[in-house]
Design a protein around this motif. Structure first.
Motif: not given
Length: 270
Positions: A74-76, A83-90, A169-179
């Motif tokens: 949301a901050a992007a 892209a920077q937010a994705v790289a920082a996401f853990e 996996s669905p869980q991995e996709q859900a974690a990245c879905a907001p981006f």
């Protein structure tokens, strides 16, 4: 009339084709309205149980991972910031499973088409861009032949290479879905193309097999109303490399995409 015996090799080849194409269900007993797909609120999408579902990185729960992804996304205010937010996401477990780097996107963020695949492969992991391997080269040739070169922004449902090139996996996709959803909102594309079964199931929030839904135009809109566009699923180019006879079907989808974009560009206020 005596039925002819089945050719075992031909039958196995056909079943393998259906499996790779995502065919995993027959007709249902009751009709289902499949005309609109609404992205569900993220926490509900991943909360199976608060005790057993966890993100596999840093001890973050799945719900916390999605919340953090939504905060960062949301901050992007631009694709570069995203892209920077994705790289920082853990919060995506794939980050700690041997991936070299985050692979976010390539293409024109001001283009007409948002293309979403499933996950980076080995070549993408090395180069840091999606769809740059052999399958990506085939995809580029198809887009060029359809007159769509330069109009596409490409990303995936996850941004780190899964081990063994398995499906995310669905869980991995859900974690990245907001981006992915934020990219959709920032871009405001004329059309969205989902490449492969994993992408189709994730974005459309469906368990239907790919061959049941490919080539059909639906609507994808975000829960907050910030983006809405026609969406269609098609076969993954990696599948086409294994099953060249399916290129005719994928080409028909590509022509449908080109026609849809052409129509949107000439419509007033499109």
């Amino acid at each position: 009339m005596t039925p002819q015996p089945l050719d075992a090799a031909a039958t196995e080849a056909l079943l393998a084709f259906w499996r790779d194409a995502g065919v995993d269900a027959c007709y249902l007993d009751e009709p289902v309205d499949r005309t609109v797909f609404v992205a569900p609120p993220a926490p509900q999408a991943v909360q199976k149980t608060s005790a057993t579902v966890t993100a596999l990185h840093g001890g973050m729960s799945s719900a916390d991972a999605v919340s953090e992804a939504r905060r960062l996304a949301a901050a992007a205010t631009s694709m570069d910031e995203l892209a920077q937010a994705v790289a920082a996401f853990e919060g995506c477990s794939l980050r700690a499973m041997g991936a070299r780097q985050a692979v976010f996107a390539r293409g024109d963020p001001k283009g007409s088409i948002l293309l979403i695949g499933e996950a980076p492969g080995e070549t993408e992991d090395l180069r840091g861009e999606p769809f740059v391997g052999q399958a990506g080269q085939l995809l580029d040739r198809m887009l060029t032949a359809a007159g769509l070169a330069g109009q596409v922004f490409m990303t995936n449902t996850v941004f780190w290479k899964p081990p063994g090139n398995r499906s995310p996996s669905p869980q991995e996709q859900a974690a990245c879905a907001p981006f992915v959803e934020r990219a959709f909102a920032l871009m405001q594309p004329k059309a969205v193309l989902l490449v492969g079964a994993a992408a189709a199931k994730s974005v459309m929030n469906t368990e239907d097999g790919l061959m049941k839904i490919r080539g059909q135009w639906r609507e994808w809109r975000l829960q907050d109303g910030s983006a809405s566009a026609p969406v269609m699923a098609t076969l993954h180019p990696a599948f086409l490399l294994r099953q060249p006879q399916a290129k005719r079907v994928a080409w028909a989808d590509m022509l449908s995409l080109a026609a849809r974009v052409d129509t949107a560009q000439v419509e007033p206020n499109a």
